[in-house]
Design a protein around this motif. Structure first.
Motif, PDB file in Angstrom:
ATOM      1  N   HIS A 194       0.830  -1.213   0.000  1.00  0.00           N
ATOM      2  CA  HIS A 194       0.000   0.000   0.000  1.00  0.00           C
ATOM      3  C   HIS A 194       0.858   1.255   0.000  1.00  0.00           C
ATOM      4  O   HIS A 194       2.030   1.213   0.385  1.00  0.00           O
ATOM      5  N   GLY A 195       0.258   2.386  -0.377  1.00  0.00           N
ATOM      6  CA  GLY A 195       1.010   3.630  -0.317  1.00  0.00           C
ATOM      7  C   GLY A 195       0.268   4.786  -0.931  1.00  0.00           C
ATOM      8  O   GLY A 195      -0.955   4.880  -0.865  1.00  0.00           O
ATOM      9  N   SER A 196       1.033   5.640  -1.566  1.00  0.00           N
ATOM     10  CA  SER A 196       0.497   6.856  -2.144  1.00  0.00           C
ATOM     11  C   SER A 196       1.541   7.354  -3.139  1.00  0.00           C
ATOM     12  O   SER A 196       2.587   6.720  -3.294  1.00  0.00           O
ATOM     13  N   TRP A 197       1.296   8.501  -3.752  1.00  0.00           N
ATOM     14  CA  TRP A 197       2.325   9.075  -4.606  1.00  0.00           C
ATOM     15  C   TRP A 197       3.579   9.292  -3.744  1.00  0.00           C
ATOM     16  O   TRP A 197       3.487   9.737  -2.604  1.00  0.00           O
ATOM     17  N   ALA A 198       4.734   8.960  -4.267  1.00  0.00           N
ATOM     18  CA  ALA A 198       6.024   9.134  -3.595  1.00  0.00           C
ATOM     19  C   ALA A 198       6.247   8.214  -2.387  1.00  0.00           C
ATOM     20  O   ALA A 198       7.241   8.355  -1.678  1.00  0.00           O
ATOM     21  N   ARG A 199       5.304   7.334  -2.117  1.00  0.00           N
ATOM     22  CA  ARG A 199       5.583   6.285  -1.110  1.00  0.00           C
ATOM     23  C   ARG A 199       4.808   5.004  -1.458  1.00  0.00           C
ATOM     24  O   ARG A 199       3.952   4.535  -0.715  1.00  0.00           O
ATOM     25  N   GLU A 200       5.175   4.493  -2.623  1.00  0.00           N
ATOM     26  CA  GLU A 200       4.478   3.332  -3.164  1.00  0.00           C
ATOM     27  C   GLU A 200       4.922   2.029  -2.478  1.00  0.00           C
ATOM     28  O   GLU A 200       6.044   1.895  -2.030  1.00  0.00           O
TER      29      GLU A 200
END
Ligand code: GLA
Length: 726
Positions: A194-200
């Motif tokens: 899991h993550g988000s933009w810039a922390r995939e």
């Protein structure tokens, strides 16, 4: 032969080198799962099927379907006939009815494993393929489940083809690709990313509770946030021990990966196209192919699962000239200049880069239309010669004269409202007829499901590539899909748009690598939002994240390497303070972390000090020393930040003759001795030498006693340790 059907017991047995999958037919012809685990010689485990157990009466089950259906370990569970867990398959007839059930019809075993029609997938000449045909007895359709059973890696692939063999149109509401039914007396955990933009792709492990736990995307791509991977394991399974069952999806669009623990403590694990936003019309005679899933079983923990994925993807999924080759060390101008560059600035970077061992210059976003920021020109793929101050050919030739290859950035699926293309074709975007489509990064998505639109987009890319000696393309995609609607689809087929979009993307990329077979293609999506096995079928490497900070990268690359080989993981050294987190890390540590990926730079090298340039020279040499090993070897996670302040990963040659490890102590610690490091994966009986150390060690001593690593001072200090057999 690794696939058998035993007629008398109705058992299908699928064997890989170290695993066995067993399926079997009930007396009525329902196809169920019997076993998936360590290799077994046994041919008949049908006593496990519980065909005569009474779910809620003490009498023998009299083959009443409802109670039986709700407990049976279906190979391909259908909706509406009494199995109340989530189904893999759900249809709607013209009259609006949904109940169906599938029964066995026939099977076929063929040599080799082919890629599914029109989709990416694994391939092998030496694997075997089993096809089991199921039929719905009262409705006219057929489901063929194909299993690719590999002989050199512990992987079994599954894909499903639905054929409308009747005379009426019906609608597919749900057509997942793979189901596993897992039970463990120890209880089960799951790992998802899991993550988000810039922390995939941060690793998330948790206990599987009752009910449904899932990870999914409805973004039109696999996404930064969730990932088409799920692993289920015994609660006590670790990196080196215990049973792990994993699934990965060879697809780049909406997906669902779910674990559902039922009333009897059985876990149904499923994977496939997300049913949300999916409705496929299947007219008489038509068929629908579901994308392929990879199933991997490991009895030796999560590490062995990872190595099986790496082997499978490296040899049976990725294609093309660069698959087995060392890639050119590139320097990309994005973090160096963003939109503010011209030919002279790029040549200045290229000149310094050439002297430091860098082999390719990549011109990123901003070279076309009138794009000086992210609010215009996508779709207008005409070189902005006014901004560059030269033609593209001049720039490329000058870069080539310096001994560097040249690469370029595109975002072919997108369109800016401020573009000539949009002014000419405002209807070429994905949108509903009744709502102004919403923007993301000032852009809209081209409706590439329409042939004329994808032809335009592809031909624009092709014309630029033909205009100069361009040897690398970074294919980007910087927003996710919304306002779903296409002028090319009617009211019965709007629900097909998401999947048709992915098929159109695959078609475009296929054209690209067919027309330019020597091109090195790197996929990208706002960093790593489309890092999935589907894209790896087209490009041997994918940009992993826009976050180039060495410490963040430890976590991102750990999660990515959970299933993807290091040869696929786009990783660059950038400047400090880092643009994403403002952190300063030692230049050498940044290099060590990027060496465990494709390796390159993303900074204005012409602004580096002489001392830093010396480190760049050191790093580019290290790349040439270690990259063959890093690309081809077996990967071991030794310890992982943030679980530990010491992060360490290593790669060991397949023949155990060599290994390289990178360790980073994330936060400096006062008053510590040297650090004890135990390596992994070596040959215990061989003798090894560590670079810079005269002593000889046995592999056993290096793995079980370890070595002392001294002299780590300050935050984020790293070491690279290279050992060779003597
Ligand atoms: C995305 C990519 C970056 C860069 C920019 C350009 O964010 O991930 O590497 O190419 O687009 O706009």
């Amino acid at each position: 032969m690794a696939v058998h059907f035993y007629e008398n017991t109705g058992v299908f047995k699928l064997d890989t080198p170290n695993s066995t999958m067993m399926l079997a037919l009930t007396p009525e012809g329902y196809l169920g799962q019997v076993y998936y685990g360590r290799s077994l010689k046994d041919k008949d485990l049908t006593y496990l099927m519980r065909t005569d157990e009474p779910p809620f009466t003490p009498s023998v089950n009299e083959r009443e379907t409802m109670s039986f259906f709700d407990a049976f370990a279906w190979e391909y569970p259908t909706y509406g006939s009494g199995d109340y867990r989530d189904s893999a398959f759900r249809i709607r007839t013209k009259s609006g009815h949904e109940a169906c059930v599938l029964k066995y019809d026939s099977y076929r075993i063929v040599k080799g494993k082919k890629v599914p029609d029109g989709l990416p997938g694994t391939f092998s000449d030496t694997a075997n393929t089993l096809e089991i045909t199921l039929k719905e007895p009262d409705l006219g359709f057929t489901v063929v489940i194909s299993y690719g059973v590999f002989d050199d890696v512990d992987a079994i692939t599954k894909s499903v083809k639905v054929i409308n063999t009747g005379s009426e149109t019906f609608f597919l509401e749900r057509a997942l690709s793979s189901v596993l039914n897992i039970e463990s007396e120890k209880g089960l955990d799951m790992i998802t990313l899991h993550g988000s933009w810039a922390r995939e792709r941060h690793i998330c492990r948790r206990e599987i509770p009752y009910g449904r736990s899932n990870t999914s995307s409805i973004r039109g791509e696999s996404g930064h946030q969730d990932h088409p991977f799920i692993a289920v394991m015994d609660r006590d399974a670790s990196e080196t021990m215990g049973n792990v069952w994993a699934m990965s999806f060879i697809y780049s669009g909406n997906f669902l990966a779910q674990a559902e623990k039922n009333q009897f403590d059985c876990v149904r694990v499923m994977m496939g196209i997300n049913p949300e936003g999916f409705l496929w019309r299947l007219a008489a005679g038509e068929s629908f192919t579901c994308p392929e899933t990879v199933c991997i079983f490991s009895s030796q923990g999560i590490g062995a699962m990872t190595r099986s994925f790496h082997d499978l993807f490296r040899t049976h999924l990725i294609r093309g000239k660069y698959r087995d080759m060392k890639r050119p060390i590139l320097i990309n101008n994005w973090e160096a200049t963003y939109f503010d560059f011209n030919t002279e600035k790029l040549l200045q970077i290229a000149r310094t880069a050439a002297g430091a061992g860098i082999e390719m210059l990549v011109m990123d976003d901003g070279w076309f239309g009138h794009r000086d920021s992210d609010n215009s020109s996508l779709g207008d793929w005409k070189v902005n010669e006014g901004k560059l101050g030269s033609t593209l050919k001049y720039l490329v030739d000058e870069v080539n004269k310096l001994g560097l290859k040249f690469g370029i950035w595109f975002e072919p699926e997108m369109i800016s409202p401020d573009s000539d293309l949009y002014r000419q074709h405002p209807d070429w975007v994905i949108r509903t007829p009744y709502k102004k489509p919403g923007l993301s990064r000032c852009q809209l998505v081209l409706d590439i499901t329409r042939k004329e639109v994808r032809d335009y987009a592809y031909e624009s890319v092709k014309a630029v590539l033909q205009s100069a000696n361009i040897e690398y393309v970074k294919w980007d995609m910087n927003r996710q899909l919304a306002d779903i609607g296409s002028l090319g689809l009617d009211c019965e087929t709007q629900g097909e748009l998401f999947h048709r979009y992915v098929l159109a993307l695959y078609e475009m990329q296929n054209r690209l690598i067919t027309d330019f077979p020597d091109l090195l293609l790197e996929n990208c999506s706002g960093g790593g939002a489309r890092f999935d096995p589907g894209m790896l079928y087209f490009s041997p490497q994918i940009w992993c994240s826009d976050d180039t900070d060495a410490v963040e990268r430890l976590m991102i690359q750990h999660g990515t390497a959970m299933i993807y080989p290091l040869s696929t993981i786009g990783a660059h050294v950038s400047v400090c303070p880092n643009h994403s987190v403002g952190r300063s890390t030692p230049f050498r540590t940044r290099g060590y972390v990027a060496l465990f990926g494709t390796f390159g730079y993303e900074l204005d090298i012409s602004k580096l000090s002489e001392e830093e340039l010396d480190i760049v020279r050191e790093q580019t040499q290290m790349y040439h020393c270690y990259n063959d090993l890093i690309r081809r070897g077996d990967y071991y996670r030794i310890s992982s930040y943030p679980d530990s302040n010491i992060d360490c990963v290593s790669v060991v040659a397949k023949d155990k003759s060599e290994a390289v490890a990178v360790m980073v102590r994330v936060m400096g610690v006062p008053n510590v001795h040297s650090l004890r490091l135990k390596l992994a994966g070596l040959d215990g009986n061989s003798s090894y030498r560590i670079d810079g150390d005269e002593r000889t060690y046995t592999g056993a001593a290096l793995m079980y006693a370890g070595i002392n690593v001294a002299g780590l001072w300050g935050d984020f200090e790293g070491r690279i340790i290279h050992i060779t057999r003597v």
